[in-house]
Scaffold this motif. Sequence first.
Motif, PDB file in Angstrom:
ATOM      1  N   LEU A  25       0.854  -1.181   0.000  1.00 30.03           N
ATOM      2  CA  LEU A  25       0.000   0.000   0.000  1.00 30.03           C
ATOM      3  C   LEU A  25       0.890   1.231   0.000  1.00 30.03           C
ATOM      4  O   LEU A  25       1.772   1.360   0.856  1.00 30.03           O
ATOM      5  CB  LEU A  25      -0.908   0.007   1.234  1.00 30.03           C
ATOM      6  N   ASP A  26       0.679   2.127  -0.959  1.00 30.36           N
ATOM      7  CA  ASP A  26       1.438   3.376  -1.008  1.00 30.36           C
ATOM      8  C   ASP A  26       0.906   4.335   0.055  1.00 30.36           C
ATOM      9  O   ASP A  26      -0.268   4.238   0.459  1.00 30.36           O
ATOM     10  CB  ASP A  26       1.299   4.027  -2.385  1.00 30.36           C
ATOM     11  N   PRO A  27       1.726   5.303   0.496  1.00 31.53           N
ATOM     12  CA  PRO A  27       1.225   6.335   1.412  1.00 31.53           C
ATOM     13  C   PRO A  27       0.006   7.027   0.806  1.00 31.53           C
ATOM     14  O   PRO A  27      -0.094   7.185  -0.406  1.00 31.53           O
ATOM     15  CB  PRO A  27       2.408   7.294   1.546  1.00 31.53           C
ATOM     16  N   PHE A  28      -0.928   7.414   1.673  1.00 35.44           N
ATOM     17  CA  PHE A  28      -2.176   8.020   1.209  1.00 35.44           C
ATOM     18  C   PHE A  28      -2.527   9.215   2.079  1.00 35.44           C
ATOM     19  O   PHE A  28      -2.009   9.376   3.181  1.00 35.44           O
ATOM     20  CB  PHE A  28      -3.312   6.992   1.229  1.00 35.44           C
ATOM     21  N   THR A  29      -3.410  10.041   1.559  1.00 36.92           N
ATOM     22  CA  THR A  29      -3.912  11.204   2.274  1.00 36.92           C
ATOM     23  C   THR A  29      -5.412  11.039   2.455  1.00 36.92           C
ATOM     24  O   THR A  29      -6.109  10.621   1.528  1.00 36.92           O
ATOM     25  CB  THR A  29      -3.630  12.495   1.483  1.00 36.92           C
ATOM     26  N   VAL A  30      -5.910  11.361   3.636  1.00 37.51           N
ATOM     27  CA  VAL A  30      -7.344  11.307   3.899  1.00 37.51           C
ATOM     28  C   VAL A  30      -7.952  12.660   3.556  1.00 37.51           C
ATOM     29  O   VAL A  30      -7.549  13.689   4.087  1.00 37.51           O
ATOM     30  CB  VAL A  30      -7.634  10.936   5.365  1.00 37.51           C
ATOM     31  N   GLU A  31      -8.905  12.622   2.619  1.00 37.08           N
ATOM     32  CA  GLU A  31      -9.643  13.829   2.236  1.00 37.08           C
ATOM     33  C   GLU A  31     -10.983  13.837   2.977  1.00 37.08           C
ATOM     34  O   GLU A  31     -11.490  12.788   3.340  1.00 37.08           O
ATOM     35  CB  GLU A  31      -9.900  13.822   0.734  1.00 37.08           C
ATOM     36  N   HIS A  32     -11.539  15.006   3.151  1.00 38.97           N
ATOM     37  CA  HIS A  32     -12.838  15.157   3.802  1.00 38.97           C
ATOM     38  C   HIS A  32     -12.876  14.369   5.116  1.00 38.97           C
ATOM     39  O   HIS A  32     -13.740  13.503   5.308  1.00 38.97           O
ATOM     40  CB  HIS A  32     -13.982  14.715   2.884  1.00 38.97           C
ATOM     41  N   PRO A  33     -11.920  14.631   6.004  1.00 43.02           N
ATOM     42  CA  PRO A  33     -11.834  13.828   7.233  1.00 43.02           C
ATOM     43  C   PRO A  33     -13.089  13.920   8.096  1.00 43.02           C
ATOM     44  O   PRO A  33     -13.744  14.962   8.168  1.00 43.02           O
ATOM     45  CB  PRO A  33     -10.624  14.401   7.962  1.00 43.02           C
ATOM     46  N   VAL A  34     -13.404  12.799   8.710  1.00 46.18           N
ATOM     47  CA  VAL A  34     -14.464  12.699   9.710  1.00 46.18           C
ATOM     48  C   VAL A  34     -13.774  12.340  11.012  1.00 46.18           C
ATOM     49  O   VAL A  34     -13.051  11.341  11.072  1.00 46.18           O
ATOM     50  CB  VAL A  34     -15.486  11.604   9.326  1.00 46.18           C
ATOM     51  N   GLU A  35     -13.947  13.176  12.024  1.00 48.39           N
ATOM     52  CA  GLU A  35     -13.307  12.959  13.326  1.00 48.39           C
ATOM     53  C   GLU A  35     -14.326  13.238  14.417  1.00 48.39           C
ATOM     54  O   GLU A  35     -14.649  14.389  14.685  1.00 48.39           O
ATOM     55  CB  GLU A  35     -12.101  13.885  13.494  1.00 48.39           C
ATOM     56  N   LYS A  36     -14.834  12.186  15.007  1.00 49.09           N
ATOM     57  CA  LYS A  36     -15.807  12.295  16.094  1.00 49.09           C
ATOM     58  C   LYS A  36     -15.283  11.455  17.247  1.00 49.09           C
ATOM     59  O   LYS A  36     -15.094  10.252  17.101  1.00 49.09           O
ATOM     60  CB  LYS A  36     -17.176  11.749  15.673  1.00 49.09           C
ATOM     61  N   ALA A  37     -15.030  12.089  18.377  1.00 47.18           N
ATOM     62  CA  ALA A  37     -14.474  11.359  19.518  1.00 47.18           C
ATOM     63  C   ALA A  37     -15.290  11.635  20.770  1.00 47.18           C
ATOM     64  O   ALA A  37     -15.852  12.717  20.934  1.00 47.18           O
ATOM     65  CB  ALA A  37     -13.022  11.759  19.744  1.00 47.18           C
ATOM     66  N   TRP A  38     -15.354  10.640  21.634  1.00 39.63           N
ATOM     67  CA  TRP A  38     -15.954  10.770  22.950  1.00 39.63           C
ATOM     68  C   TRP A  38     -15.026  10.063  23.927  1.00 39.63           C
ATOM     69  O   TRP A  38     -13.950   9.631  23.526  1.00 39.63           O
ATOM     70  CB  TRP A  38     -17.396  10.237  22.958  1.00 39.63           C
ATOM     71  N   SER A  39     -15.397   9.946  25.166  1.00 38.59           N
ATOM     72  CA  SER A  39     -14.446   9.510  26.196  1.00 38.59           C
ATOM     73  C   SER A  39     -13.741   8.188  25.894  1.00 38.59           C
ATOM     74  O   SER A  39     -12.545   8.068  26.137  1.00 38.59           O
ATOM     75  CB  SER A  39     -15.140   9.423  27.554  1.00 38.59           C
ATOM     76  N   ASP A  40     -14.447   7.209  25.378  1.00 41.31           N
ATOM     77  CA  ASP A  40     -13.821   5.912  25.164  1.00 41.31           C
ATOM     78  C   ASP A  40     -14.067   5.361  23.763  1.00 41.31           C
ATOM     79  O   ASP A  40     -13.957   4.163  23.524  1.00 41.31           O
ATOM     80  CB  ASP A  40     -14.299   4.902  26.210  1.00 41.31           C
ATOM     81  N   GLY A  41     -14.386   6.249  22.832  1.00 39.99           N
ATOM     82  CA  GLY A  41     -14.626   5.806  21.465  1.00 39.99           C
ATOM     83  C   GLY A  41     -14.463   6.928  20.468  1.00 39.99           C
ATOM     84  O   GLY A  41     -14.389   8.104  20.836  1.00 39.99           O
ATOM     85  N   ALA A  42     -14.395   6.547  19.209  1.00 40.29           N
ATOM     86  CA  ALA A  42     -14.234   7.556  18.155  1.00 40.29           C
ATOM     87  C   ALA A  42     -14.588   6.950  16.796  1.00 40.29           C
ATOM     88  O   ALA A  42     -14.497   5.732  16.608  1.00 40.29           O
ATOM     89  CB  ALA A  42     -12.795   8.065  18.119  1.00 40.29           C
ATOM     90  N   VAL A  43     -14.984   7.827  15.896  1.00 42.28           N
ATOM     91  CA  VAL A  43     -15.119   7.493  14.485  1.00 42.28           C
ATOM     92  C   VAL A  43     -14.107   8.355  13.754  1.00 42.28           C
ATOM     93  O   VAL A  43     -14.105   9.578  13.893  1.00 42.28           O
ATOM     94  CB  VAL A  43     -16.533   7.798  13.939  1.00 42.28           C
ATOM     95  N   MET A  44     -13.233   7.703  13.028  1.00 39.26           N
ATOM     96  CA  MET A  44     -12.224   8.398  12.238  1.00 39.26           C
ATOM     97  C   MET A  44     -12.369   7.900  10.806  1.00 39.26           C
ATOM     98  O   MET A  44     -12.346   6.690  10.564  1.00 39.26           O
ATOM     99  CB  MET A  44     -10.824   8.093  12.766  1.00 39.26           C
ATOM    100  N   GLY A  45     -12.529   8.801   9.879  1.00 38.24           N
ATOM    101  CA  GLY A  45     -12.733   8.355   8.504  1.00 38.24           C
ATOM    102  C   GLY A  45     -12.529   9.466   7.508  1.00 38.24           C
ATOM    103  O   GLY A  45     -11.939  10.495   7.806  1.00 38.24           O
ATOM    104  N   GLY A  46     -13.049   9.226   6.320  1.00 36.86           N
ATOM    105  CA  GLY A  46     -12.938  10.181   5.241  1.00 36.86           C
ATOM    106  C   GLY A  46     -12.900   9.460   3.911  1.00 36.86           C
ATOM    107  O   GLY A  46     -13.406   8.345   3.778  1.00 36.86           O
TER     108      GLY A  46
END
Length: 133
Positions: A71-92
């Motif tokens: 896998l070549d290095p990649f960049t995340v576009e349109h990032p999604v970052e939602k975090a709470w005390s013990d969980g998170a959604v990270m995407g894009g």
Amino acid sequence: MLTLLLAAAAASQIPRDLAAAVTGYDKAQIDGDRAALEHWLADDYLLVNSSGSIETKAQLIADYTAPGFKLDPFTVEHPVEKAWSDGAVMGGVATLRGTDGGKRYEMRLRFADIWARRHGRWQVIYTQVAKAP
């Protein structure tokens, strides 16, 4: 590239230890690092891939560490970052490029990684991927 990702994550509203975990997981994928993938993926991890199939932690690690896969290095576009005390959604959205079975590939995907803080450390517990335009 990874320094840029860590700097971008650090500038966001997510915890620093989560930002470091995300960077570590991305690096493990790019490096095909079995030990690091074992560390960052929870034992009960599941992936719903872009074809709708379900993969386990063992299957994902086998894919990323298979001979002829890179896998070549990649960049995340349109990032999604939602975090709470013990969980998170990270995407894009990311355009993934590399080689698989010695053949070049390129695919544009929208993804969401679900992270959980378990026993004091962050791990990916679930990923959903779909083809992106």
